[in-house]
Scaffold this motif. Structure first.
Motif, PDB file in Angstrom:
ATOM      1  N   SER A 134       4.703 -30.774 -16.556  1.00  0.00           N
ATOM      2  CA  SER A 134       5.352 -31.872 -15.850  1.00  0.00           C
ATOM      3  C   SER A 134       6.853 -31.600 -15.750  1.00  0.00           C
ATOM      4  O   SER A 134       7.423 -30.826 -16.523  1.00  0.00           O
ATOM      5  N   ILE A 135       7.484 -32.246 -14.779  1.00  0.00           N
ATOM      6  CA  ILE A 135       8.919 -32.111 -14.564  1.00  0.00           C
ATOM      7  C   ILE A 135       9.541 -33.483 -14.770  1.00  0.00           C
ATOM      8  O   ILE A 135       9.171 -34.439 -14.092  1.00  0.00           O
ATOM      9  N   GLN A 136      10.478 -33.583 -15.706  1.00  0.00           N
ATOM     10  CA  GLN A 136      11.127 -34.868 -15.970  1.00  0.00           C
ATOM     11  C   GLN A 136      12.597 -34.799 -15.592  1.00  0.00           C
ATOM     12  O   GLN A 136      13.320 -33.888 -15.983  1.00  0.00           O
ATOM     13  N   ILE A 137      13.028 -35.780 -14.806  1.00  0.00           N
ATOM     14  CA  ILE A 137      14.429 -35.928 -14.421  1.00  0.00           C
ATOM     15  C   ILE A 137      14.785 -37.389 -14.665  1.00  0.00           C
ATOM     16  O   ILE A 137      14.397 -38.268 -13.893  1.00  0.00           O
ATOM     17  N   ALA A 138      15.479 -37.642 -15.778  1.00  0.00           N
ATOM     18  CA  ALA A 138      15.792 -39.021 -16.180  1.00  0.00           C
ATOM     19  C   ALA A 138      14.504 -39.844 -16.264  1.00  0.00           C
ATOM     20  O   ALA A 138      13.583 -39.458 -16.973  1.00  0.00           O
ATOM     21  N   ASP A 139      14.390 -40.943 -15.509  1.00  0.00           N
ATOM     22  CA  ASP A 139      13.203 -41.805 -15.573  1.00  0.00           C
ATOM     23  C   ASP A 139      12.089 -41.357 -14.629  1.00  0.00           C
ATOM     24  O   ASP A 139      11.040 -42.004 -14.558  1.00  0.00           O
ATOM     25  N   LEU A 140      12.322 -40.273 -13.909  1.00  0.00           N
ATOM     26  CA  LEU A 140      11.335 -39.749 -12.967  1.00  0.00           C
ATOM     27  C   LEU A 140      10.551 -38.615 -13.620  1.00  0.00           C
ATOM     28  O   LEU A 140      11.145 -37.694 -14.189  1.00  0.00           O
ATOM     29  N   ASN A 172      13.652 -27.710  -7.623  1.00  0.00           N
ATOM     30  CA  ASN A 172      14.914 -27.086  -7.225  1.00  0.00           C
ATOM     31  C   ASN A 172      16.103 -27.981  -7.562  1.00  0.00           C
ATOM     32  O   ASN A 172      17.111 -27.987  -6.856  1.00  0.00           O
ATOM     33  N   LYS A 173      15.960 -28.729  -8.666  1.00  0.00           N
ATOM     34  CA  LYS A 173      17.023 -29.654  -9.101  1.00  0.00           C
ATOM     35  C   LYS A 173      18.362 -28.934  -9.186  1.00  0.00           C
ATOM     36  O   LYS A 173      18.464 -27.830  -9.732  1.00  0.00           O
ATOM     37  N   GLY A 174      19.392 -29.573  -8.613  1.00  0.00           N
ATOM     38  CA  GLY A 174      20.730 -29.001  -8.665  1.00  0.00           C
ATOM     39  C   GLY A 174      21.068 -28.084  -7.505  1.00  0.00           C
ATOM     40  O   GLY A 174      22.234 -27.716  -7.320  1.00  0.00           O
ATOM     41  N   ARG A 175      20.061 -27.709  -6.706  1.00  0.00           N
ATOM     42  CA  ARG A 175      20.295 -26.839  -5.550  1.00  0.00           C
ATOM     43  C   ARG A 175      20.432 -27.669  -4.283  1.00  0.00           C
ATOM     44  O   ARG A 175      19.678 -28.626  -4.073  1.00  0.00           O
ATOM     45  N   VAL A 176      21.387 -27.287  -3.441  1.00  0.00           N
ATOM     46  CA  VAL A 176      21.506 -27.930  -2.134  1.00  0.00           C
ATOM     47  C   VAL A 176      20.478 -27.290  -1.205  1.00  0.00           C
ATOM     48  O   VAL A 176      20.444 -26.068  -1.045  1.00  0.00           O
ATOM     49  N   TYR A 227      20.238 -31.898   1.300  1.00  0.00           N
ATOM     50  CA  TYR A 227      19.963 -32.812   0.197  1.00  0.00           C
ATOM     51  C   TYR A 227      19.922 -32.050  -1.127  1.00  0.00           C
ATOM     52  O   TYR A 227      19.668 -30.844  -1.169  1.00  0.00           O
ATOM     53  N   LYS A 228      20.142 -32.793  -2.220  1.00  0.00           N
ATOM     54  CA  LYS A 228      20.089 -32.198  -3.552  1.00  0.00           C
ATOM     55  C   LYS A 228      19.520 -33.201  -4.539  1.00  0.00           C
ATOM     56  O   LYS A 228      19.916 -34.363  -4.557  1.00  0.00           O
ATOM     57  N   MET A 229      18.574 -32.751  -5.361  1.00  0.00           N
ATOM     58  CA  MET A 229      18.040 -33.575  -6.434  1.00  0.00           C
ATOM     59  C   MET A 229      18.954 -33.435  -7.643  1.00  0.00           C
ATOM     60  O   MET A 229      19.267 -32.314  -8.072  1.00  0.00           O
ATOM     61  N   GLU A 230      19.392 -34.570  -8.202  1.00  0.00           N
ATOM     62  CA  GLU A 230      20.266 -34.558  -9.368  1.00  0.00           C
ATOM     63  C   GLU A 230      19.670 -35.408 -10.485  1.00  0.00           C
ATOM     64  O   GLU A 230      18.786 -36.230 -10.256  1.00  0.00           O
ATOM     65  N   ASP A 231      20.184 -35.192 -11.694  1.00  0.00           N
ATOM     66  CA  ASP A 231      19.743 -35.939 -12.861  1.00  0.00           C
ATOM     67  C   ASP A 231      20.775 -37.015 -13.165  1.00  0.00           C
ATOM     68  O   ASP A 231      21.862 -36.722 -13.674  1.00  0.00           O
ATOM     69  N   PRO A 232      20.480 -38.280 -12.871  1.00  0.00           N
ATOM     70  CA  PRO A 232      21.468 -39.350 -13.091  1.00  0.00           C
ATOM     71  C   PRO A 232      21.827 -39.563 -14.553  1.00  0.00           C
ATOM     72  O   PRO A 232      22.933 -39.984 -14.867  1.00  0.00           O
ATOM     73  N   SER A 233      20.911 -39.252 -15.462  1.00  0.00           N
ATOM     74  CA  SER A 233      21.201 -39.425 -16.887  1.00  0.00           C
ATOM     75  C   SER A 233      22.242 -38.420 -17.332  1.00  0.00           C
ATOM     76  O   SER A 233      23.081 -38.708 -18.206  1.00  0.00           O
TER      77      SER A 233
END
Length: 238
Positions: A134-140, A172-176, A227-233
């Protein structure tokens, strides 16, 4: 066993043209001429993809698409619209369609779109069966194997394309990522597509994961790039 396509259109000449070309490409086909007939077939039988016209008697294609998704039937849907109407396209995508084509169209393009959608579905199924953590990014949390995602431990209702887009962004978190990159990776097009498809699906995802869609913290728009996926935490700790 050949993959089965449901063709839904009330114009017999178009049905004949589509049926011939789709079967020549190696698929089996079934046909429906009304919206209600299409909905009945989708409920009673399993299809690999539905080619769905917007303008139909009894029930239009938008309502058919909406009801199919409400019943949690995740069969990919390629919508056909008779006019170059952006409202139709956007509404169809928001209701859960995977792609659209505007009439008049080339039968070869219809077949190409069908193959592109099914290739992507096959690839995702293989990923799902592999040992993917699984991939966890903050609450996602995204679960590739289960084809599921949760936000704050609540399950999310996602169309196949929404899930694939979310999974690709998360991996691809953090990549534009440009719209063309996303279109190629998620929709698997072998030709230039309409990047508005990406924007509509991003908007839909934001409605499901962002605390405030006007100030997104997960899926950021990078002006002029994509677009870019980021970690809000992580941002909160800085």
């Amino acid at each position: 066993m050949s993959q089965k396509i449901l063709i839904v259109d009330d114009e017999e000449s178009i049905v004949t043209l589509l049926k011939y070309n789709i079967e020549q490409a190696g698929f089996d086909t079934e046909v429906a001429y009304t919206g209600q007939e299409a909905l009945n077939q989708a409920n009673e039988h399993t299809f690999d993809l539905i080619v769905l016209d917007v303008m139909l008697p009894e029930m239009d294609g938008m309502e058919v698409c909406k009801q199919i998704r409400q019943k949690q039937i995740q069969t990919p849907i390629l919508m056909l619209t008779a006019k170059d109407d952006e409202f139709d396209k956007v509404l169809g995508l928001e209701l859960g369609a995977d792609d659209y084509l505007t009439k008049p169209f080339s039968p070869r393009e219809v077949v190409a779109r069908i193959k592109a959608i099914l290739r992507r579905m096959t690839y995702t199924t293989k990923e799902k069966e592999s040992d993917s953590p699984s991939i966890q990014i903050a609450d996602l949390v995204v679960y590739p194997e289960q084809y599921e995602a949760t936000i704050k431990e609540e399950s999310m209702i996602l169309t196949p394309k929404e899930f694939e887009l979310l999974l690709y962004l998360s991996r691809n978190k953090g990549r534009v990522l440009s719209r063309d990159q996303l279109l190629s990776a998620v929709w698997n097009y072998d030709f230039v597509g309409d990047t508005r498809i990406v924007d509509v699906h991003i908007s839909h995802l934001r409605e499901k994961i962002e605390p405030d869609t006007k100030k997104p913290v997960y899926i950021k728009t990078i002006r002029g790039l994509g677009y870019k996926m980021e970690d809000p935490s992580r941002d909160a700790k800085v």
